[in-house]
Design an enzyme around this catalytic site. Structure first.
Site, PDB file in Angstrom:
ATOM      1  N   GLU A 265       0.798  -1.224   0.000  1.00 15.93           N
ATOM      2  CA  GLU A 265       0.000   0.000   0.000  1.00 15.93           C
ATOM      3  C   GLU A 265       0.827   1.269   0.000  1.00 15.93           C
ATOM      4  O   GLU A 265       0.466   2.251   0.661  1.00 15.93           O
ATOM      5  CB  GLU A 265      -0.933  -0.003   1.204  1.00 15.93           C
TER       6      GLU A 265
ATOM      7  N   HIS B 165      -8.374  -4.009  -0.931  1.00 16.95           N
ATOM      8  CA  HIS B 165      -7.583  -4.069   0.292  1.00 16.95           C
ATOM      9  C   HIS B 165      -6.504  -2.994   0.291  1.00 16.95           C
ATOM     10  O   HIS B 165      -6.369  -2.224   1.260  1.00 16.95           O
ATOM     11  CB  HIS B 165      -6.945  -5.449   0.447  1.00 16.95           C
ATOM     12  N   GLU B 166      -5.737  -2.924  -0.798  1.00 22.93           N
ATOM     13  CA  GLU B 166      -4.639  -1.952  -0.840  1.00 22.93           C
ATOM     14  C   GLU B 166      -5.168  -0.518  -0.822  1.00 22.93           C
ATOM     15  O   GLU B 166      -4.584   0.365  -0.193  1.00 22.93           O
ATOM     16  CB  GLU B 166      -3.765  -2.196  -2.073  1.00 22.93           C
TER      17      GLU B 166
ATOM     18  N   HIS C  72      -6.061   0.688   2.649  1.00 22.88           N
ATOM     19  CA  HIS C  72      -4.942   1.154   3.466  1.00 22.88           C
ATOM     20  C   HIS C  72      -4.768   2.675   3.393  1.00 22.88           C
ATOM     21  O   HIS C  72      -4.103   3.261   4.254  1.00 22.88           O
ATOM     22  CB  HIS C  72      -3.652   0.477   3.020  1.00 22.88           C
TER      23      HIS C  72
ATOM     24  N   GLU D 173      -3.950  -4.019   9.496  1.00 25.51           N
ATOM     25  CA  GLU D 173      -4.460  -5.084   8.633  1.00 25.51           C
ATOM     26  C   GLU D 173      -5.872  -5.542   8.963  1.00 25.51           C
ATOM     27  O   GLU D 173      -6.641  -5.883   8.066  1.00 25.51           O
ATOM     28  CB  GLU D 173      -3.493  -6.276   8.641  1.00 25.51           C
TER      29      GLU D 173
ATOM     30  N   ASP E  33       8.647  -9.209  11.023  1.00 29.66           N
ATOM     31  CA  ASP E  33       7.918  -9.867   9.939  1.00 29.66           C
ATOM     32  C   ASP E  33       7.117 -11.063  10.447  1.00 29.66           C
ATOM     33  O   ASP E  33       6.159 -11.494   9.809  1.00 29.66           O
ATOM     34  CB  ASP E  33       8.880 -10.339   8.842  1.00 29.66           C
TER      35      ASP E  33
ATOM     36  N   TYR F 123      -5.036  -9.926  10.127  1.00 24.59           N
ATOM     37  CA  TYR F 123      -6.002  -9.629   9.073  1.00 24.59           C
ATOM     38  C   TYR F 123      -7.382 -10.181   9.434  1.00 24.59           C
ATOM     39  O   TYR F 123      -8.366  -9.435   9.513  1.00 24.59           O
ATOM     40  CB  TYR F 123      -5.574 -10.257   7.742  1.00 24.59           C
TER      41      TYR F 123
END
Length: 616
Positions: free
Chosen positions: A287, A311-312, A315, A334, A391, A399
């Site tokens: 994003e 979704h992107e 953001h 998320e 990460d 999510y």
């Protein structure tokens, strides 16, 4: 990776004009940065760099405007594998001392710079090295057109420090200007307010991002890139051979922006463009402000996977506008964005599609919690990533559990209350980075308001601070999926002929594939494949789900296609789904290692790390 009321819009626009995004940096304790933002913090970046494909390096200088809050004699930056050559202070560039501290795994080293109490500008001269995790340098053969090299960055979570010396925390926001010099036959684009739409004769491009962003949203791409507009504020960048296909695929991009605005107020970033990257991009989408980076796998030829764009785009409100202050709070990015994605999707694709997506998301939650274990602390929304690679927090849990938590609140108060609450939440925290506790306070102050019955109904603590799936999760159902479930019960006796006329959309096919009988035979797999052509003609999502079943049930006809699929993409999540299935058997693990040996040179560094961790 990665989902209009005129008076309201007018008032929101006025509110936006009164805010100064650059003043919204919040100093929050972040375990994943060496910087001490409460003592000295960056505010604005002037970046002047050269991109060299021969040496595969970026070199130049990062000039930071800083706020020396403590009036002390030091500011600390994050760096990882950079070559720092010189540091200066002020406009007159007075050289100063700098020192690198001890390395920490994943995090690199602290860059200690000596400053003065009145210092407002620090300039760091540096170059990247071949160990920069954020940078993917591709030779022509690794691109779509196979003619010219390509470079792209991927900063999330803490990898921007491998290509820019910065205070690399989502809780620290800054504006930036950039001057980028690239080969004259290539185009440079960035996560900037305005991007060039065609190449120039100099190879020098300038950029400006006047909205304060965190470092992980710094992004650059350089390649043989062309642009095609969709409407007056949206468009597509891609290599020449993909441009027309991409523009057709994303023709509804403008409508998506409008649908999001109708729900959550004005899009505050100016333009919204997308860039289709080569296959080695490790996510479905990223994003980056004003310029979403996308996998080419979303170009299906039938617009069947464009929900990824929702979704992107989402953001732009949840994540870019209101950002998690630390990676322990990633669900704020998320989970909210998955909720926004579903709401945009409902506006664009209809309620029936939204119901099906809701069921799929619930299945993702069930599957992921089962994989982790219901008592695993990593199934909490607020996680602890201390002494870990952040990460690790970018799993499906934030999510899908975050989405289901917001669905619980929506069900408890109704959309007529919840929609204004979410919009006001975005407005109240625009261009800020916040913690989970900030959200909890805002929720209690502005929605729950001391209503014990409502609080008991929501079970906030169970969702945020406890592992597993709380008891009050909302039900997920779909009449369309119920019809497919009935087909699933009967096709073994009635045959598969004609099923492809009853099960048409990607969502329907995915549900059908996911619930094939556990004891399905190779012959039955072949009959289904003959009816639907999943192995040859499925889009990215359908192939991924079908290949899981093919591996599980040893449908060897699909094996060459599986190997080709796993070599041709670097989408970490999708690849890990397949590698995890392969390693369940000794033969499968051997095959997985063989595929990885062939594919890893084309994988992104973060993908390589993930797969190596699994195979070892």
């Amino acid at each position: 990776m990665k989902k209009i009321f005129l008076v309201t819009l007018f008032l929101s626009a006025l509110a936006c004009q009164k805010k100064d995004p650059a003043e919204k940096t919040t100093a929050v304790k972040d375990e994943h940065t060496f910087s001490k933002a409460d003592l000295a913090v960056v505010k604005h970046l002037d970046l002047d760099i050269k991109v060299d494909f021969d040496t595969q390096t970026i070199s130049g200088k990062a000039s930071w405007q800083i706020d020396n809050i403590s009036k002390g004699n030091e500011i600390i930056f994050d760096e990882n594998t950079l070559n720092i050559t010189k540091v200066t202070l002020g406009d007159d560039e007075k050289e100063t001392k700098f020192e690198l501290g001890s390395a920490v795994e994943f995090h690199g080293k602290p860059l200690h710079i000596t400053i003065e109490p009145n210092t407002t500008k620090v300039t760091i001269y540096y170059s990247t090295t071949k160990d920069a995790v954020a940078l993917q340098w591709l030779n022509p053969q690794q691109t779509a057109d196979k003619k010219k090299p390509f470079l792209f960055s991927q900063g999330e979570s803490i990898w921007s420090r491998t290509w820019i010396p910065c205070q690399d925390s989502p809780g620290i926001r800054f504006t930036y200007n950039a001057k980028v010099t690239v080969p004259k036959d290539l185009l440079a684009v960035m996560s900037a307010s305005v991007n060039p739409q065609k190449k120039n004769d100099t190879g020098i491009y300038t950029f400006k991002q006047d909205k304060a962003i965190p470092s992980y949203l710094m992004a650059i791409a350089v390649g043989d890139i062309e642009f095609q507009s969709i409407d007056n504020r949206t468009g597509v960048y891609a290599e020449p051979s993909l441009l027309k296909k991409a523009a057709w695929e994303f023709a509804e991009l403008g409508k998506m922006v409008g649908a999001a605005e109708k729900l959550y107020g004005p899009y505050r970033w100016g333009r919204y463009d997308v860039l289709v990257l080569p296959p080695s991009f490790p996510y479905g989408g990223m994003e980056n402000p004003n310029l979403t980076f996308l996998t080419p796998g979303v170009i299906a030829g039938d617009r069947s996977l464009t929900s990824l764009l929702a979704h992107e785009l989402g953001h732009s409100w949840s994540g870019n506008l209101v950002t998690n202050a630390t990676w322990d709070d990633i669900w704020l990015n998320e989970g909210f964005t998955t909720y926004v994605e579903h709401r945009i999707g409902e506006e664009i694709f209809g309620k029936k599609e939204a119901e099906m997506q809701n069921v799929l998301t619930r299945k993702d939650l069930d599957d992921n919690v089962a994989e982790y274990g219901a008592t695993n602390p990593d199934t909490r929304l607020k996680v602890s990533l201390t002494n870990r690679n952040p990460d690790d927090g970018i799993s499906q849990i934030p999510y899908v559990k975050g989405y289901n938590f917001l669905k619980v609140i929506e069900a408890a108060v109704g959309r007529e209350k919840f929609d204004p609450f979410i919009k006001n939440y975005f407005d109240a925290h625009a261009f800020q980075s916040i913690t989970t506790e900030d959200f909890v306070k805002y929720l209690n102050d502005n929605l729950i308001k001391g209503d014990k019955a409502l609080a008991d109904k929501i079970k906030l603590d169970d969702w945020i601070y406890k592992p597993g799936i709380p008891s009050n999760i909302t039900a997920a159902s779909s009449e369309d999926f119920t019809a497919i479930d009935n087909i699933q019960k009967s096709w073994r006796t009635s045959g598969v002929k004609g099923l492809s006329e009853k099960i048409k959309s990607t969502t329907e096919k995915q549900h059908f594939i996911d619930y094939l009988p556990a004891d399905i035979t190779v012959e039955e797999m072949a009959a289904i494949d003959n009816e639907f052509s999943f192995t040859k003609n499925g889009n990215f999502v359908i192939k991924r789900q079908w290949f899981v079943q093919a591996i599980r049930h040893q449908y060897k006809t699909a094996y060459p296609a599986i190997e080709q699929f796993m070599i041709a993409t670097s989408r970490t999540g999708s690849l890990m789904t397949l590698y995890k299935e392969l390693v369940k058997t000794p033969k499968g693990k051997t095959w997985a290692k063989q595929i990885f040996d062939k594919a890893k040179s084309g994988y992104h560094a973060t993908t390589v790390q993930a797969v190596e961790g699994l195979l070892e």
